[in-house]
Every structure is written in C-alpha cells, then in structure tokens.
Design an enzyme around this catalytic site. Structure first.
Site, PDB file in Angstrom:
ATOM      1  N   ASP A 158      -0.153  -0.209 -14.315  1.00 15.84           N
ATOM      2  CA  ASP A 158       0.398  -1.563 -14.494  1.00 15.84           C
ATOM      3  C   ASP A 158      -0.079  -2.161 -15.820  1.00 15.84           C
ATOM      4  O   ASP A 158       0.685  -2.790 -16.544  1.00 15.84           O
ATOM      5  CB  ASP A 158      -0.028  -2.457 -13.317  1.00 15.84           C
ATOM      6  CG  ASP A 158       0.283  -1.788 -11.995  1.00 15.84           C
ATOM      7  OD1 ASP A 158       1.415  -1.311 -11.841  1.00 15.84           O
ATOM      8  OD2 ASP A 158      -0.620  -1.699 -11.137  1.00 15.84           O
ATOM      9  N   HIS A 186      -1.785  -3.591  -6.366  1.00 14.34           N
ATOM     10  CA  HIS A 186      -0.807  -2.752  -7.057  1.00 14.34           C
ATOM     11  C   HIS A 186       0.473  -2.808  -6.230  1.00 14.34           C
ATOM     12  O   HIS A 186       0.719  -1.984  -5.346  1.00 14.34           O
ATOM     13  CB  HIS A 186      -1.300  -1.307  -7.179  1.00 14.34           C
ATOM     14  CG  HIS A 186      -0.200  -0.374  -7.612  1.00 14.34           C
ATOM     15  ND1 HIS A 186       0.343  -0.410  -8.864  1.00 14.34           N
ATOM     16  CD2 HIS A 186       0.495   0.582  -6.946  1.00 14.34           C
ATOM     17  CE1 HIS A 186       1.308   0.483  -8.959  1.00 14.34           C
ATOM     18  NE2 HIS A 186       1.421   1.097  -7.795  1.00 14.34           N
TER      19      HIS A 186
HETATM   20  P1  NAX Z   1       5.120  13.310  -4.162  1.00 20.69           P
HETATM   21  O1  NAX Z   1       5.867  13.002  -2.908  1.00 20.69           O
HETATM   22  O2  NAX Z   1       5.787  14.064  -5.260  1.00 20.69           O
HETATM   23  O3  NAX Z   1       3.796  14.113  -3.795  1.00 20.69           O
HETATM   24  C1  NAX Z   1       2.929  13.697  -2.805  1.00 20.69           C
HETATM   25  C2  NAX Z   1       2.208  14.937  -2.312  1.00 20.69           C
HETATM   26  O4  NAX Z   1       1.204  14.501  -1.430  1.00 20.69           O
HETATM   27  C3  NAX Z   1       3.124  15.901  -1.557  1.00 20.69           C
HETATM   28  O5  NAX Z   1       3.013  17.191  -2.115  1.00 20.69           O
HETATM   29  C4  NAX Z   1       2.584  15.865  -0.125  1.00 20.69           C
HETATM   30  O6  NAX Z   1       2.653  17.116   0.514  1.00 20.69           O
HETATM   31  C5  NAX Z   1       1.132  15.441  -0.387  1.00 20.69           C
HETATM   32  N1  NAX Z   1       0.462  14.825   0.747  1.00 20.69           N
HETATM   33  C6  NAX Z   1       0.949  13.925   1.638  1.00 20.69           C
HETATM   34  N2  NAX Z   1       0.019  13.640   2.552  1.00 20.69           N
HETATM   35  C7  NAX Z   1      -1.094  14.342   2.229  1.00 20.69           C
HETATM   36  C8  NAX Z   1      -2.365  14.460   2.802  1.00 20.69           C
HETATM   37  N3  NAX Z   1      -2.688  13.820   3.927  1.00 20.69           N
HETATM   38  N4  NAX Z   1      -3.262  15.264   2.192  1.00 20.69           N
HETATM   39  C9  NAX Z   1      -2.951  15.938   1.071  1.00 20.69           C
HETATM   40  N5  NAX Z   1      -1.735  15.882   0.495  1.00 20.69           N
HETATM   41  C10 NAX Z   1      -0.826  15.082   1.073  1.00 20.69           C
HETATM   42  O7  NAX Z   1       4.556  11.906  -4.665  1.00 20.69           O
HETATM   43  P2  NAX Z   1       4.028  11.515  -6.105  1.00 20.69           P
HETATM   44  O8  NAX Z   1       5.168  11.090  -6.937  1.00 20.69           O
HETATM   45  O9  NAX Z   1       3.116  12.564  -6.618  1.00 20.69           O
HETATM   46  O10 NAX Z   1       3.212  10.177  -5.765  1.00 20.69           O
HETATM   47  C11 NAX Z   1       2.017  10.229  -5.011  1.00 20.69           C
HETATM   48  C12 NAX Z   1       1.587   8.836  -4.610  1.00 20.69           C
HETATM   49  O11 NAX Z   1       1.312   8.039  -5.768  1.00 20.69           O
HETATM   50  C13 NAX Z   1       2.636   8.055  -3.818  1.00 20.69           C
HETATM   51  O12 NAX Z   1       2.005   7.390  -2.759  1.00 20.69           O
HETATM   52  C14 NAX Z   1       3.132   7.026  -4.832  1.00 20.69           C
HETATM   53  O13 NAX Z   1       3.623   5.869  -4.208  1.00 20.69           O
HETATM   54  C15 NAX Z   1       1.849   6.755  -5.589  1.00 20.69           C
HETATM   55  N6  NAX Z   1       1.979   6.097  -6.892  1.00 20.69           N
HETATM   56  C16 NAX Z   1       1.006   5.246  -7.266  1.00 20.69           C
HETATM   57  C17 NAX Z   1       0.997   4.622  -8.479  1.00 20.69           C
HETATM   58  C18 NAX Z   1      -0.092   3.686  -8.876  1.00 20.69           C
HETATM   59  O14 NAX Z   1       0.023   3.104  -9.957  1.00 20.69           O
HETATM   60  N7  NAX Z   1      -1.159   3.472  -8.110  1.00 20.69           N
HETATM   61  C19 NAX Z   1       2.115   4.834  -9.425  1.00 20.69           C
HETATM   62  C20 NAX Z   1       2.892   6.069  -9.178  1.00 20.69           C
HETATM   63  C21 NAX Z   1       3.121   6.388  -7.735  1.00 20.69           C
HETATM   64  O15 NAX Z   1       4.189   5.600  -7.268  1.00 20.69           O
END
Ligand code: NAX
Length: 328
Positions: A158, A186
C-alpha cells in the site's frame, strides 16, 4: 562459513510465492554472502506444484541457495526457521463477504501460530495472506512463546502504491517520495498519510497543492488499487506483492535513516495515537537495525486523516470481534 538463514514461505506454489522465492534465493534479501535454506509450505494438493517451483529454483543455480525443503504441514515446515513469511491463505470466493473470508482463514493461522513455537528462538513472522492484520493477530495469540513484537503484517504494498501515485502526479522519480505512512488495516479503509510525506524533502502538500485531489482521487486510487489490478489482469497483484514483501523484510533488517519511516502493521501497545492495545495496526515505523523497532511518535495528523483513522480502527476492532473465539 556463515550459517544459513532459514526462511519458510507458506503458499509457496501460489502466485506471490512464485515471484517471492526467487528473490530470496538469489541473495537479494539477505545479501550475497548469506546462504538461505528455504522451507516451502503448501497444502497437500499443491505440493506437486511446489516441487516444480523447487526444481526451477535449483535450475537458477543461485550460489546463495543452501537447500530447499518442501512440507505439507506447518509443524514440520516452520521448525527451526528464522523468518516465517505467511503468504498462503484462501482467496475470497464469489459473493463471499469479508467476514466469511476472515472466518475461513482463521483456522489456518491458529495452526500456523501453534506451529511457530517450533521455530528458531529469533523467529520473525510476516503475514501477507489476507486479511493480513487479523490473520497476524490470530497467529500471534496462538503462539505465546514468541514475543508479540516479532509479528507483523504487510502494508508495504500500500505504501509503495501510494508513493508511485504521488510520484506520477508530481512528475518525479518514485525515490523522491518518502515517509508515506499507511495507517490501520490492509483493506479498502487503509489511510495513506500524505500530510506527513515528502517529495524531494518538501511536504507533499507543498508540491501537490491540489488538496482536493489528494483527499479524493489519490485516496481512492490507493485504496482501490488491488481491485483495479484484478480488473485489468484478471488476477490479483503478485509480483508487486512479492516485491513489497522483500521491501518489508529489508526495512526491518536495516536501521532506518534518521528522520525517515516506513509502513508495517505491528501490535499496538495502546499508548500511541489512541489506537487500542493489541490490534495489529499499520503505523509509521523505524527499524533500530538490531531486530527492534519503534513507532514514530508525535506526528501531526490532519482532521481528515484522523477521521479516516477512526474508520479503519473500527473495522479492525470489528474483525477482532469476528475471530474472538480464536484468540487465546
Ligand atoms: P494464490 O491463490 O495464487 O496462492 C495461494 C497459495 O496458498 C496456494 O498455492 C494455496 O495452495 C496455498 N495455501 C492455502 N492455504 C494454505 C495453508 N493453510 N498452508 C499453506 N499453503 C496454503 O494466492 P496469491 O496471489 O499468492 O496470494 C496469497 C495471499 O496474499 C492471498 O491471501 C492474497 O489476498 C494476499 N495478498 C496480500 C497482499 C498484501 O498487501 N498484504 C497483496 C497481495 C495479495 O492480495
């Protein structure tokens, strides 16, 4: 030989994981002389994909990469790690409310919080997976062995987004924009504090004199940037999120120069800016460079910013209420 830094990344096979892991393995994060041992943590169904990522990491032939372990459980995956980058969580499904997402993801961070008791004694935790502030709160409450101040959630993306928008408006390089603190959650209620930020050392409001633009278009652009990227790309931000995660860790590792600060969500001690104690709240932070940090005190906040801070604080209190049964 320097001892390897052990870094765990959850959601290692996801979009952010794919961008993030290479930058850690390449030596960019801890420097060219510090070996890194990676622990890739995934759900069982995504372990195969994580193996593919690991093969590519090996094929990069980074001399800083000491080794890769792949795990399908946080207990094994977080054992002995110095940094835990908690990226994986469930994405929001169609028609899902924010509260549903919070409830769905909560148990993940209960389990990871408990598993963090097996991490190295100096472990530091960064939560990226959304809703990151409240997920960090859950993990922290479920791991009383690790001091609360070692937990943070990422609002650096952000901050970077806000700095980029100000730089574009002012026609300057983004490096000229400094001290842009994000306050609160966030989420779309986050508050980019343009009043205390500077462009080439001058207050932003002296360089961009159109206050109305700052209070409306700028604010909306930053708060809704994530949605704009999904609309354009068909997927949520990944490379920029990974880059922000690298920035976040680097900022904590390095002593912040005098007079500067960065944004990170950390536990509020209840003593500063009337923010309730215990919330994982984004503040202007300064790293002392020795693993410790402090919140910047006595910044003057405009009534506009104070009002917005009230809204984001209320949202975080409501989120805490939604997960109160998960907080020990
Ligand atoms: P993806 O859906 O591409 O990847 C997430 C991965 O996490 C998947 O491979 C899934 O199998 C794995 N996963 C789910 N539960 C799990 C668990 N209990 N243990 C281990 N692995 C697990 O998502 P991606 O685009 O990589 O985003 C990941 C997270 O970042 C999301 O929650 C998203 O909302 C968050 N974000 C946070 C941001 C921030 O600024 N704080 C910005 C970017 C993003 O939106």
């Amino acid at each position: 030989m320097t001892k390897p830094v052990r870094v765990a990344v959850t959601g290692a096979a996801g979009q952010i994981g794919y961008s993030l892991l290479y930058r850690i393995a390449s030596g960019e994060l801890f420097g060219p002389n510090t070996p890194v041992r990676l622990s890739l943590i995934e759900l069982p169904a995504a372990v195969k994909a994580a193996e593919g990522t690991a093969m590519e990491l090996e094929d990069c032939a980074f001399s800083t990469l000491d080794g890769i372990d792949i795990h399908d459980s946080p207990e094994k995956g977080l054992e002995g790690v110095n940094w835990a980058l908690l990226v994986g969580s469930k994405p929001r499904g169609p028609g899902m409310e924010r509260n549903d997402l919070i409830r769905d993801n909560g148990p993940i961070f209960v389990a990871q919080g408990k598993a963090l008791s097996r991490a190295a004694s100096d472990v530091r935790i960064v939560v990226v997976g959304n809703p990151c502030n409240t997920n960090a709160l859950i993990a922290q409450h479920n791991c009383r062995e690790v001091p609360a101040t070692r937990f943070s959630a990422m609002t650096m993306l952000d901050e970077n987004r806000a700095r980029a928008q100000l730089a574009l408006k002012a026609g300057v390089n983004v490096g000229a924009v400094r001290n842009l603190a994000i306050w609160g959650n966030h989420s779309s209620t986050m508050v980019p504090d343009f009043d205390n930020a500077t462009i080439n050392g001058k207050p932003v409001t002296q360089v961009i004199t159109e206050r109305k633009w700052l209070e409306t278009e700028f604010l909306a652009a930053v708060q809704k940037r994530g949605a704009a990227i999904i609309a354009a790309r068909g997927k949520s931000s990944a490379a920029s999120a990974a880059s922000a995660c690298i920035d976040h860790v680097k900022r904590f590792l390095t002593k912040t120069p005098a007079g500067e600060w960065f944004s990170a969500a950390i536990p509020s001690d209840g003593k500063l800016y009337d923010i309730p104690a215990g919330l994982i709240y984004s503040f202007p932070v300064r790293s002392l460079g020795d693993g410790k940090y402090e919140v910047v005190r006595d910044l003057k906040l405009s009534s506009f910013t104070r009002e917005l801070i009230g809204i984001t604080t209320k949202e975080l209190l409501a989120e805490r209420d939604v997960v109160k049964d998960l907080l020990t």
